[in-house]
Design a protein around this motif. Structure first.
Motif, short mmCIF file in Angstrom:
data_model
loop_
_atom_site.label_atom_id
_atom_site.label_comp_id
_atom_site.label_asym_id
_atom_site.label_seq_id
_atom_site.Cartn_x
_atom_site.Cartn_y
_atom_site.Cartn_z
N PRO A 96 0.86 -1.18 0.00
CA PRO A 96 0.00 0.00 0.00
C PRO A 96 0.90 1.23 0.00
O PRO A 96 1.98 1.19 0.55
CB PRO A 96 -0.74 -0.10 1.33
N GLY A 97 0.45 2.28 -0.61
CA GLY A 97 1.24 3.51 -0.59
C GLY A 97 1.94 3.75 -1.91
O GLY A 97 2.15 4.88 -2.31
N LEU A 98 2.28 2.68 -2.60
CA LEU A 98 2.89 2.85 -3.90
C LEU A 98 1.85 2.53 -4.97
O LEU A 98 1.27 1.44 -4.96
CB LEU A 98 4.11 1.94 -4.05
N PRO A 99 1.61 3.45 -5.88
CA PRO A 99 0.55 3.25 -6.87
C PRO A 99 0.86 2.16 -7.89
O PRO A 99 -0.04 1.48 -8.37
CB PRO A 99 0.44 4.61 -7.56
N ILE B 136 4.25 1.38 7.48
CA ILE B 136 4.19 0.54 6.28
C ILE B 136 4.67 1.32 5.07
O ILE B 136 5.42 0.81 4.24
CB ILE B 136 2.75 0.02 6.06
N GLU B 137 4.26 2.57 5.01
CA GLU B 137 4.67 3.42 3.90
C GLU B 137 6.19 3.57 3.85
O GLU B 137 6.82 3.41 2.80
CB GLU B 137 3.99 4.78 4.05
N LEU B 138 6.78 3.86 5.01
CA LEU B 138 8.23 4.04 5.05
C LEU B 138 8.95 2.72 4.76
O LEU B 138 9.95 2.69 4.04
CB LEU B 138 8.66 4.58 6.42
N ALA B 139 8.43 1.63 5.30
CA ALA B 139 9.05 0.32 5.05
C ALA B 139 8.96 -0.02 3.57
O ALA B 139 9.91 -0.55 2.98
CB ALA B 139 8.39 -0.76 5.89
N GLY B 140 7.83 0.29 2.96
CA GLY B 140 7.65 0.02 1.54
C GLY B 140 8.61 0.82 0.69
O GLY B 140 9.20 0.30 -0.27
N ARG B 141 8.79 2.07 1.05
CA ARG B 141 9.73 2.90 0.31
C ARG B 141 11.15 2.33 0.43
O ARG B 141 11.90 2.28 -0.54
CB ARG B 141 9.68 4.32 0.89
N GLU B 142 11.47 1.90 1.63
CA GLU B 142 12.79 1.34 1.88
C GLU B 142 12.99 0.06 1.08
O GLU B 142 14.05 -0.19 0.51
CB GLU B 142 12.92 1.04 3.38
N LEU B 143 11.95 -0.76 1.04
CA LEU B 143 12.01 -2.01 0.30
C LEU B 143 12.20 -1.74 -1.20
O LEU B 143 13.01 -2.40 -1.86
CB LEU B 143 10.74 -2.82 0.55
N ALA B 144 11.49 -0.77 -1.71
CA ALA B 144 11.64 -0.41 -3.12
C ALA B 144 13.06 0.04 -3.41
O ALA B 144 13.66 -0.32 -4.43
CB ALA B 144 10.64 0.69 -3.49
N ARG B 145 13.62 0.82 -2.50
CA ARG B 145 15.01 1.27 -2.66
C ARG B 145 15.95 0.09 -2.65
O ARG B 145 16.91 0.02 -3.44
CB ARG B 145 15.40 2.23 -1.53
N ALA B 146 15.71 -0.84 -1.74
CA ALA B 146 16.57 -2.03 -1.64
C ALA B 146 16.53 -2.84 -2.92
O ALA B 146 17.55 -3.31 -3.42
CB ALA B 146 16.15 -2.89 -0.45
N GLN B 147 15.34 -2.98 -3.49
CA GLN B 147 15.22 -3.77 -4.71
C GLN B 147 15.89 -3.08 -5.88
O GLN B 147 16.54 -3.72 -6.72
CB GLN B 147 13.74 -4.05 -4.99
N GLU B 148 15.76 -1.78 -5.94
CA GLU B 148 16.45 -1.03 -6.98
C GLU B 148 17.97 -1.20 -6.82
O GLU B 148 18.70 -1.33 -7.81
CB GLU B 148 16.06 0.45 -6.89
N HIS B 149 18.41 -1.24 -5.58
CA HIS B 149 19.84 -1.38 -5.35
C HIS B 149 20.34 -2.77 -5.74
O HIS B 149 21.49 -2.93 -6.15
CB HIS B 149 20.17 -1.09 -3.89
N MET B 150 19.47 -3.77 -5.61
CA MET B 150 19.86 -5.11 -6.05
C MET B 150 20.14 -5.12 -7.55
O MET B 150 21.07 -5.79 -8.02
CB MET B 150 18.75 -6.11 -5.77
N VAL B 151 19.34 -4.39 -8.32
CA VAL B 151 19.58 -4.32 -9.75
C VAL B 151 20.97 -3.72 -10.00
O VAL B 151 21.76 -4.23 -10.79
CB VAL B 151 18.53 -3.45 -10.47
N LEU B 152 21.25 -2.66 -9.25
CA LEU B 152 22.55 -2.01 -9.39
C LEU B 152 23.68 -2.98 -9.09
O LEU B 152 24.64 -3.11 -9.85
CB LEU B 152 22.60 -0.79 -8.46
N LEU B 153 23.57 -3.67 -7.95
CA LEU B 153 24.65 -4.55 -7.52
C LEU B 153 24.82 -5.75 -8.44
O LEU B 153 25.93 -6.20 -8.70
CB LEU B 153 24.40 -5.04 -6.09
N GLY B 154 23.70 -6.26 -8.93
CA GLY B 154 23.77 -7.50 -9.69
C GLY B 154 24.00 -7.33 -11.17
O GLY B 154 24.56 -8.20 -11.83
N ARG B 155 23.61 -6.19 -11.72
CA ARG B 155 23.51 -6.11 -13.17
C ARG B 155 24.11 -4.88 -13.81
O ARG B 155 23.86 -4.60 -14.98
CB ARG B 155 22.04 -6.23 -13.58
N ARG B 156 24.88 -4.09 -13.05
CA ARG B 156 25.41 -2.89 -13.68
C ARG B 156 26.92 -2.79 -13.62
O ARG B 156 27.55 -3.32 -12.72
CB ARG B 156 24.79 -1.66 -12.99
N SER B 157 27.46 -2.09 -14.59
CA SER B 157 28.91 -1.87 -14.66
C SER B 157 29.32 -0.82 -13.64
O SER B 157 28.49 -0.10 -13.09
CB SER B 157 29.30 -1.40 -16.04
#
Lengths: 239, 239
Positions: A96-99, B136-157
């Motif tokens: 929730p919170g992210l569209p 929940i909102e803050l945790a969700g934002r943090e989780l989204a950031r973490a997942q974006e960072h996984m892309v960086l760590l795993g798949r970028r030069s």
DNA sequence: CGCCATATTGACAACTGTCAACTTCCGTGG
DNA sequence: CCACGGAAGTTGACAGTTGTCAATATGGCG
């Protein structure tokens, strides 16, 4: 990327003997509330390879995994892929919170899910602290897993990555009562590679090396851990 | 690893004009509840390099960052380090449900925090859906950031990692009203390396390359983005 | 039985890490 | 005020792990 194949289902009638009940979002609810929540949900089924939702799509539903495995992944414009996680029974999809959806999800093998329309779920949860706390708990667990995975991606060798993945997978399976001597790996080598930041060739070579070294045994039906202490040591980053 | 230097503070008296107010956990609260929450908290200050808490320690407090930057990191037994994120004003540290800290946190430069005893915060939040939803909102934002960072760590030069880090840092700063032509980078090269899964030498070389290519300018006080479109393209994974 | 997707293996290349020297920057103190 | 010293950063030469490309093997399923 296959188009999603969705079989319309019925409202959940039998939450009280749902096999995922103990680990899922609904573990927080008593009988009455469980029945109310069940009214909102319906069971949906996806065939192998089907896409449940795609990154950047507007999220209209939340899901709770009932059976099967999903890969959750993000794509770069040039089609590099990072699998940010695999979802198993009990896992909750959507925040929730992210569209929009932050990642894409597709079925690995046949999958069944409880689907909750976003709006009605949000309304239902809004004033139910029990449910909200459960969501925080699940999100926190997910965040911890994500952070652990960052260590793997950023700081571990190929061999450690594979060992760590196998140990982590074993633990997740046993956490939902699916532990056993031989450990099924429903995902393909390419999925493992895209999860661990490796190529399919390196994954294959590393499996071969671990097998040569007597750490694992690769079968068609899955993997057997022959030398668990060694695998755990590699997984922990010792050696 | 320096021992934490903690200056005892007073109960927060002036939440209504707190500079982190708009982004923090307390953004969800009305005046009355804000005052109640303030009763639970106190301000604490840590000097540069001080450890606020360490991984696997029992968590006895939650924190909300008031001013300054922290590095959040996990260590492997052989002292390899992964910085899972940097915390800025408004960020919330600690997750209810997990007994121990999942990572260590130390101050980069001087830091001030609102400290909440875990027990009393949990009790306070327990029946306040507004606050729970905000978490929940803050945790969700943090989780989204973490997942974006996984892309960086795993798949970028390396070059994409640095560009992506700079763009992300710019966006976070502007999100808390600290945007500007020159962008301060309070963390050291080693911190950046351990965040991006690189070595300090590769970070240094890549900064030099980006500067040679006219993408950035490195100053003692920070970095200037000279060719923002190019940096954003690298960051997005185009080219 | 044969086909196609998947997996394995080999040879080679490349990106990033390692080791080492050198430079820059600051704060301290003579 | 300048000299010194240590921490942080930069650069170079080389090595090594992992990626790339290509050939071969395996396995499920019609």
């Amino acid at each position: 990327m296959k188009i999603s194949v969705l079989r319309e289902g019925t409202h959940c009638q039998s939450c009280h003997d749902c096999t995922a009940r103990g680990f899922a979002i609904c573990a927080a609810l008593d009988k009455t509330k469980l029945r109310e929540l069940a009214q909102l949900s319906r069971h949906v089924r996806f065939e192998s390879g089907a896409t449940v939702f795609a990154q950047a799509n507007i999220a209209t539903s939340f899901f709770s995994v009932h059976a099967g495995t999903l890969r959750l992944y993000k794509l770069l414009p040039d089609s590099r892929r990072q699998i940010v996680g695999f979802a198993l029974p009990g896992d909750f999809l959507g925040l929730p919170g992210l569209p929009q959806h932050e990642f894409s999800a597709d079925a690995i093998g046949r999958v069944t899910l409880c689907q909750f329309p976003k709006e009605s779920f949000a309304t239902f949860a809004e004033n139910r602290p029990q449910l909200l706390r459960r969501m925080i708990e699940l999100a926190g667990r997910e965040l911890a897993r994500a952070q652990e995975h960052m260590v793997l991606l950023g700081r571990r060798s190929a061999e450690e990555k594979i060992a760590s993945f196998l140990i982590g997978w074993r633990d997740r399976l046993s956490g939902i009562g699916r532990g056993g001597e031989i450990m099924p790996l429903p995902m393909k080598r390419l999925d493992i590679a895209d999860h661990l930041g490796l190529t399919i060739e390196t994954v294959s070579r590393t499996f071969s090396k671990l097998e040569r070294d007597g750490v694992i045994q690769s079968l068609a039906s899955g993997v057997v851990l022959l030398d668990t202490p060694r695998a755990e040591a590699l997984s922990a980053g010792i050696s």
